[in-house]
Each structure stands twice: as C-alpha cells, then as structure tokens.
Design a protein around this motif. Structure first.
Motif, PDB file in Angstrom:
ATOM      1  N   LEU A 113     104.948 -32.395  -2.425  1.00  0.00           N
ATOM      2  CA  LEU A 113     105.901 -33.420  -2.866  1.00  0.00           C
ATOM      3  C   LEU A 113     107.275 -32.822  -3.112  1.00  0.00           C
ATOM      4  O   LEU A 113     108.298 -33.378  -2.689  1.00  0.00           O
ATOM      5  CB  LEU A 113     105.382 -34.104  -4.131  1.00  0.00           C
ATOM      6  N   ILE A 114     107.312 -31.683  -3.805  1.00  0.00           N
ATOM      7  CA  ILE A 114     108.589 -31.048  -4.152  1.00  0.00           C
ATOM      8  C   ILE A 114     109.399 -30.728  -2.892  1.00  0.00           C
ATOM      9  O   ILE A 114     110.608 -30.970  -2.822  1.00  0.00           O
ATOM     10  CB  ILE A 114     108.354 -29.782  -4.987  1.00  0.00           C
ATOM     11  N   TYR A 115     108.723 -30.193  -1.871  1.00  0.00           N
ATOM     12  CA  TYR A 115     109.423 -29.845  -0.627  1.00  0.00           C
ATOM     13  C   TYR A 115     110.073 -31.080  -0.003  1.00  0.00           C
ATOM     14  O   TYR A 115     111.247 -31.042   0.403  1.00  0.00           O
ATOM     15  CB  TYR A 115     108.451 -29.207   0.363  1.00  0.00           C
ATOM     16  N   GLU A 116     109.325 -32.172   0.073  1.00  0.00           N
ATOM     17  CA  GLU A 116     109.858 -33.373   0.712  1.00  0.00           C
ATOM     18  C   GLU A 116     111.005 -33.971  -0.094  1.00  0.00           C
ATOM     19  O   GLU A 116     112.012 -34.405   0.477  1.00  0.00           O
ATOM     20  CB  GLU A 116     108.749 -34.411   0.896  1.00  0.00           C
ATOM     21  N   LEU A 117     110.893 -34.004  -1.426  1.00  0.00           N
ATOM     22  CA  LEU A 117     111.956 -34.573  -2.249  1.00  0.00           C
ATOM     23  C   LEU A 117     113.241 -33.764  -2.142  1.00  0.00           C
ATOM     24  O   LEU A 117     114.348 -34.319  -2.213  1.00  0.00           O
ATOM     25  CB  LEU A 117     111.513 -34.665  -3.709  1.00  0.00           C
ATOM     26  N   ASN A 118     113.117 -32.459  -1.977  1.00  0.00           N
ATOM     27  CA  ASN A 118     114.302 -31.614  -1.850  1.00  0.00           C
ATOM     28  C   ASN A 118     115.032 -31.810  -0.522  1.00  0.00           C
ATOM     29  O   ASN A 118     116.183 -31.405  -0.388  1.00  0.00           O
ATOM     30  CB  ASN A 118     113.926 -30.145  -2.025  1.00  0.00           C
ATOM     31  N   ARG A 119     114.382 -32.437   0.439  1.00  0.00           N
ATOM     32  CA  ARG A 119     115.002 -32.676   1.748  1.00  0.00           C
ATOM     33  C   ARG A 119     115.605 -34.077   1.852  1.00  0.00           C
ATOM     34  O   ARG A 119     116.291 -34.377   2.824  1.00  0.00           O
ATOM     35  CB  ARG A 119     113.958 -32.493   2.852  1.00  0.00           C
ATOM     36  N   MET A 120     115.378 -34.901   0.843  1.00  0.00           N
ATOM     37  CA  MET A 120     115.827 -36.288   0.901  1.00  0.00           C
ATOM     38  C   MET A 120     117.176 -36.465   0.216  1.00  0.00           C
ATOM     39  O   MET A 120     117.683 -35.540  -0.420  1.00  0.00           O
ATOM     40  CB  MET A 120     114.760 -37.191   0.273  1.00  0.00           C
ATOM     41  N   LYS A 121     117.728 -37.664   0.359  1.00  0.00           N
ATOM     42  CA  LYS A 121     119.034 -37.958  -0.254  1.00  0.00           C
ATOM     43  C   LYS A 121     118.991 -39.320  -0.927  1.00  0.00           C
ATOM     44  O   LYS A 121     118.102 -40.152  -0.668  1.00  0.00           O
ATOM     45  CB  LYS A 121     120.141 -37.899   0.786  1.00  0.00           C
ATOM     46  N   VAL A 122     119.963 -39.518  -1.817  1.00  0.00           N
ATOM     47  CA  VAL A 122     120.059 -40.787  -2.522  1.00  0.00           C
ATOM     48  C   VAL A 122     120.198 -41.925  -1.514  1.00  0.00           C
ATOM     49  O   VAL A 122     120.969 -41.835  -0.558  1.00  0.00           O
ATOM     50  CB  VAL A 122     121.261 -40.767  -3.492  1.00  0.00           C
ATOM     51  N   GLY A 123     119.426 -42.976  -1.716  1.00  0.00           N
ATOM     52  CA  GLY A 123     119.411 -44.111  -0.799  1.00  0.00           C
ATOM     53  C   GLY A 123     118.180 -44.134   0.081  1.00  0.00           C
ATOM     54  O   GLY A 123     117.843 -45.181   0.657  1.00  0.00           O
ATOM     55  N   ASP A 124     117.488 -42.996   0.229  1.00  0.00           N
ATOM     56  CA  ASP A 124     116.269 -42.953   1.030  1.00  0.00           C
ATOM     57  C   ASP A 124     115.161 -43.769   0.373  1.00  0.00           C
ATOM     58  O   ASP A 124     115.104 -43.907  -0.861  1.00  0.00           O
ATOM     59  CB  ASP A 124     115.798 -41.509   1.219  1.00  0.00           C
ATOM     60  N   LYS A 125     114.258 -44.272   1.204  1.00  0.00           N
ATOM     61  CA  LYS A 125     113.121 -45.053   0.726  1.00  0.00           C
ATOM     62  C   LYS A 125     111.829 -44.451   1.260  1.00  0.00           C
ATOM     63  O   LYS A 125     111.784 -43.976   2.398  1.00  0.00           O
ATOM     64  CB  LYS A 125     113.244 -46.510   1.189  1.00  0.00           C
ATOM     65  N   ILE A 126     110.793 -44.465   0.433  1.00  0.00           N
ATOM     66  CA  ILE A 126     109.482 -43.965   0.835  1.00  0.00           C
ATOM     67  C   ILE A 126     108.422 -44.913   0.293  1.00  0.00           C
ATOM     68  O   ILE A 126     108.710 -45.847  -0.454  1.00  0.00           O
ATOM     69  CB  ILE A 126     109.213 -42.540   0.294  1.00  0.00           C
ATOM     70  N   GLU A 127     107.183 -44.649   0.695  1.00  0.00           N
ATOM     71  CA  GLU A 127     106.036 -45.318   0.104  1.00  0.00           C
ATOM     72  C   GLU A 127     105.100 -44.275  -0.476  1.00  0.00           C
ATOM     73  O   GLU A 127     104.824 -43.258   0.175  1.00  0.00           O
ATOM     74  CB  GLU A 127     105.294 -46.160   1.148  1.00  0.00           C
ATOM     75  N   ILE A 128     104.655 -44.493  -1.701  1.00  0.00           N
ATOM     76  CA  ILE A 128     103.712 -43.595  -2.368  1.00  0.00           C
ATOM     77  C   ILE A 128     102.354 -44.290  -2.440  1.00  0.00           C
ATOM     78  O   ILE A 128     102.243 -45.415  -2.954  1.00  0.00           O
ATOM     79  CB  ILE A 128     104.183 -43.232  -3.788  1.00  0.00           C
ATOM     80  N   THR A 129     101.347 -43.625  -1.902  1.00  0.00           N
ATOM     81  CA  THR A 129      99.976 -44.098  -2.037  1.00  0.00           C
ATOM     82  C   THR A 129      99.341 -43.346  -3.191  1.00  0.00           C
ATOM     83  O   THR A 129      99.398 -42.103  -3.248  1.00  0.00           O
ATOM     84  CB  THR A 129      99.176 -43.867  -0.744  1.00  0.00           C
ATOM     85  N   LEU A 130      98.750 -44.102  -4.133  1.00  0.00           N
ATOM     86  CA  LEU A 130      98.198 -43.473  -5.328  1.00  0.00           C
ATOM     87  C   LEU A 130      96.909 -44.152  -5.757  1.00  0.00           C
ATOM     88  O   LEU A 130      96.601 -45.285  -5.357  1.00  0.00           O
ATOM     89  CB  LEU A 130      99.229 -43.505  -6.466  1.00  0.00           C
ATOM     90  N   LYS A 131      96.167 -43.427  -6.573  1.00  0.00           N
ATOM     91  CA  LYS A 131      94.978 -43.982  -7.207  1.00  0.00           C
ATOM     92  C   LYS A 131      95.297 -44.288  -8.665  1.00  0.00           C
ATOM     93  O   LYS A 131      95.904 -43.464  -9.347  1.00  0.00           O
ATOM     94  CB  LYS A 131      93.816 -42.988  -7.140  1.00  0.00           C
ATOM     95  N   ARG A 132      94.884 -45.474  -9.094  1.00  0.00           N
ATOM     96  CA  ARG A 132      95.024 -45.848 -10.499  1.00  0.00           C
ATOM     97  C   ARG A 132      93.642 -46.335 -10.945  1.00  0.00           C
ATOM     98  O   ARG A 132      93.251 -47.462 -10.667  1.00  0.00           O
ATOM     99  CB  ARG A 132      96.074 -46.933 -10.671  1.00  0.00           C
ATOM    100  N   GLY A 133      92.921 -45.415 -11.580  1.00  0.00           N
ATOM    101  CA  GLY A 133      91.534 -45.714 -11.884  1.00  0.00           C
ATOM    102  C   GLY A 133      90.744 -45.791 -10.592  1.00  0.00           C
ATOM    103  O   GLY A 133      90.764 -44.878  -9.770  1.00  0.00           O
ATOM    104  N   GLU A 134      90.066 -46.893 -10.376  1.00  0.00           N
ATOM    105  CA  GLU A 134      89.286 -47.081  -9.149  1.00  0.00           C
ATOM    106  C   GLU A 134      90.096 -47.750  -8.048  1.00  0.00           C
ATOM    107  O   GLU A 134      89.621 -47.910  -6.926  1.00  0.00           O
ATOM    108  CB  GLU A 134      88.046 -47.926  -9.462  1.00  0.00           C
ATOM    109  N   GLU A 135      91.330 -48.125  -8.375  1.00  0.00           N
ATOM    110  CA  GLU A 135      92.162 -48.879  -7.440  1.00  0.00           C
ATOM    111  C   GLU A 135      93.087 -47.951  -6.650  1.00  0.00           C
ATOM    112  O   GLU A 135      93.608 -46.972  -7.172  1.00  0.00           O
ATOM    113  CB  GLU A 135      92.998 -49.888  -8.238  1.00  0.00           C
TER     114      GLU A 135
END
Length: 413
Positions: A366-388
């Motif tokens: 994650l750190i590597y990718e964030l350091n290559r991005m700039k303000v205004g960029d958009k991404i999607e984060i896939t995450l687990k929240r409990g069983e969801e």
C-alpha cells in the motif's frame, strides 16, 4: 647571558602576539564575492569567483572522489547529484561509481542486481526495505538511481549496520560486546570540528550529556564506516576510476566528516560540492532547524551552488490510517479524524485486501502505491469488515499536516 634572556623574552612576546591575532578576513570565505549570490549561481569558495556549470564539471573530472553534500528532502540537491554523475559517466564511461549513505553493506547484493537491470523498482524497494531503513520519499532519489540502472553504474552501500548504529547510540564503545567491537571501523573520536557541529545541532534541543555523547559516537561511526568503504573501493580500482559520494551535508561540509577520514586511509584527490538554500519554499519553514553553526577555519566546500529549499513536485498521497499486520491483509488499527480514510467510510478494524487490482499482502504494498499517486487520484479499496467484503471508492484530497507523517508500527499512511 643577558643577551640570551632578552632574545628569549622577545621570542615569547612574538609567540604571544601571534597567538592573539584574529584571522585576516573570513576563513570560511577568504575572498568575498563581488555581489550577493542568486539562485542558480555556483561559487568557488576558496577564490570567491562565480563559475558556470562546465567549470564545476571540469574540476570534477580531475579528481578521484567527488563528495556532494545534500539536504535530504530538497529536490534541488538531488538534481545537482544527478547532473554531476551524468557528466562524469559521459566523460569517463565505465569507470564511475556512486556511493550512497542511504544503504548499508548488507544491501550490496540487492544494489548489484539493481545496477545490472535485474530488479524492477517496486521489488528493489521492497528488498532494501526503503520505507523502513531510509524513509525519505523515494521520488527524491528515483532519477539518480534509475540513471545508475540504465547506465549500469555500480551503486555502493556505504553506511554502518543499523543494529550497530542503534547500540552505539545507547552505550559507550567499551561496553560493546567483542563481536560488536569487531564490526567497528578504525575510529578517531578526537575531531574538534565534528564535536562542535554536534553541540550546535543539540543546542536546538533540550537533551542531556548522554544523548549528546551518543550522537557524537553515532555520527563518528557513520563517517568512519563510510570512509572505510570508500577507501576500500579506491584500493580495489585503478586510479582512473572515480566515485561520486552522496551524503548529508554534515558528513561532507568542511571536509572533517567522510573526506578527511578517507584521506587518512587513502590520500586520493577529491572535491567538495554542496548547496545553500537562499529561499525556503512555502510549507518548508516548519522543517528548518534553528542551529547556529560554529565558525570553522576553512571553506565548507570547494564549490557551492545556491538553490531554493523546494517542495517535492509529487509527494504522494495520505489516507490517514494506522496500519498493522493481519494474516489475510492489512489491519486498520486506527483512522485519523477528518482524513481521506474517514471520509471514504473506512473504519478501525477493517482489513484491506486489494487496492484496485493490486493485492495488499503487507504494508509495503500500500505504501509504495500511495507514494506514486497524486492529489485528485481515485482508487477502490476492497476490504473485509467482519464477515462482509466491501469495495469503497477513495478520492485523495490535499493532505493535512497531521496526516503527513509515517510514524506507526508501519507508519501513518
């Protein structure tokens, strides 16, 4: 007998009179330039003569070692390093190396693979543990190291073992184990100029004698280790080989750090090049220190370039999260109020799995990718929240100061 006494008294008077003389002019700038410097100027300090870039390059061609002192987070410092290295590689092809304070000998095999073109940037940074061991934004060093990779220029790791650095900072040399003592280079702890520098730096901090002594030990360990490694390189190559050494200004300025200690081992010709910030970019004021440098009896560099203390054009982006480890991804241990993460709906105890189509297996991903991005960029984060399992859109806005540091188990990001 009386004549002898009078002669002796005269000699004593002359010696006393000489010892009380103040220097004629400023030893750090014996020939003041005819005008005030401007950004972009290059000054030859011993003569007070302004020169062009070519004159600097011509002088660099004539020595075995070129030391370039840097302000670590000033892009202008790194452009200067690249300009010098690029010119020397052109005029002395195949016989120039780059020595870097930023790496330790344990990382040398990785550096060799990088210079041989065997590693892509992400894998290289992962293997050298850049964000843990150096922590400066890699964008500052990318062009310099990429040039070495493209041209096959060897990159030499110069600095001391990290564990030894930490130990030396805490305890005197005599309290080290025999194995630790065996790792020490030849040490000269009696340089008065280095001690004066350390005391000046500490004058801006409320720290005790033990902390000061530890700092002097570590500073000397750094300088002696880097000097030992530069000297070993010089002994291993012909005299027509050259090395450009890049290190923080305090390791190079006035020559008492690395240069003098190299010369003690191998008396090779050298050049000191540095920079001085005439203007501080808005937003950089908070990182400057209130340090009054001691007066030294010599110029700080042979050539000094005048620059602005610049902002990095793209410093990456921040989410405002505290990262931890999880067997299935990246555990979010905390979310900064009013941060990008909070505004995107990310919560404490979420576990990041992917960023767009990139698997997130460890904080580095994650750190590597964030350091290559700039303000205004958009991404999607896939995450687990409990069983969801959720996919949240994230848009990066201007990071606030409290979101910008990397200090955490793996750092605030």
């Amino acid at each position: 007998m009386r004549k002898q006494r009078l002669t002796l008294l005269l000699l004593l008077f002359l010696m006393t009179a000489c010892s009380s003389h103040t220097p004629l002019g400023n030893p750090e700038a014996p020939y003041p330039p005819q005008r005030k410097p401007e950004i972009g100027d290059i000054l030859h300090l011993p003569t007070g003569v302004y020169v062009d870039q070519q004159a600097l390059y011509d002088n660099a061609e004539r020595v075995q070692v070129v030391y370039v002192g840097e302000t670590h987070d000033n892009p202008a410092s790194h452009r200067l390093q690249l300009d010098i290295l690029r010119h020397m590689a052109k005029t002395n092809p195949g016989k120039v190396s780059l020595g870097m304070e930023m790496f330790t000998p344990e990382q040398q095999p990785i550096l060799d693979r990088w210079s041989a073109g065997e590693l892509e940037e992400k894998e290289f940074l992962k293997q050298v543990k850049w964000f843990k061991n150096w922590r400066m934004n890699f964008a500052l060093y990318r062009d310099l190291l990429t040039f070495c990779k493209e041209e096959g220029i060897p990159v030499l790791a110069l600095n001391a073992n990290k564990k030894l650095q930490h130990k030396v900072g805490r305890v005197p040399f005599e309290e080290l184990s025999e194995d630790e003592k065996a790792l020490l280079p030849e040490m000269d702890m009696n340089d008065p100029y280095q001690r004066a520098m350390a005391e000046a730096v500490f004058s801006d901090h409320n720290m005790g004698q033990n902390m000061l002594d530890g700092f002097v030990r570590v500073q000397t360990l750094w300088d002696e280790t880097m000097a030992q490694n530069v000297a070993a390189y010089l002994r291993s190559v012909d005299k027509d080989h050259q090395i450009v050494v890049v290190a923080g200004g305090n390791h190079v300025r006035f020559g008492y750090g690395i240069p003098r200690r190299v010369f003690r081992r191998v008396p090779a010709s050298y050049l000191l090049v540095g920079s001085h910030e005439l203007r501080v970019a808005e937003g950089k004021e908070a990182v400057t220190m209130n340090v009054v440098s001691p007066d030294y009896p010599m110029p700080p560099y042979h050539f000094i370039t005048y620059t602005e203390y610049e902002l990095l054009e793209n410093e990456g982006v921040k989410m405002g999260i505290l990262l931890g480890d999880d067997k299935d991804g990246l555990l979010i241990e905390g979310v900064v109020p009013d941060s990008v993460a909070e505004k995107s709906g990310i919560k404490k105890d979420d576990v990041f799995i992917k960023m767009d189509d990139i698997d997130l297996e460890e904080p580095f991903d994650l750190i590597y990718e964030l350091n290559r991005m700039k303000v205004g960029d958009k991404i999607e984060i896939t995450l687990k929240r409990g069983e969801e399992t959720l996919t949240l859109p994230v848009e990066f806005t201007e990071a606030k100061p409290e979101h910008s540091s990397m200090e955490m188990k793996h750092g605030k990001k």
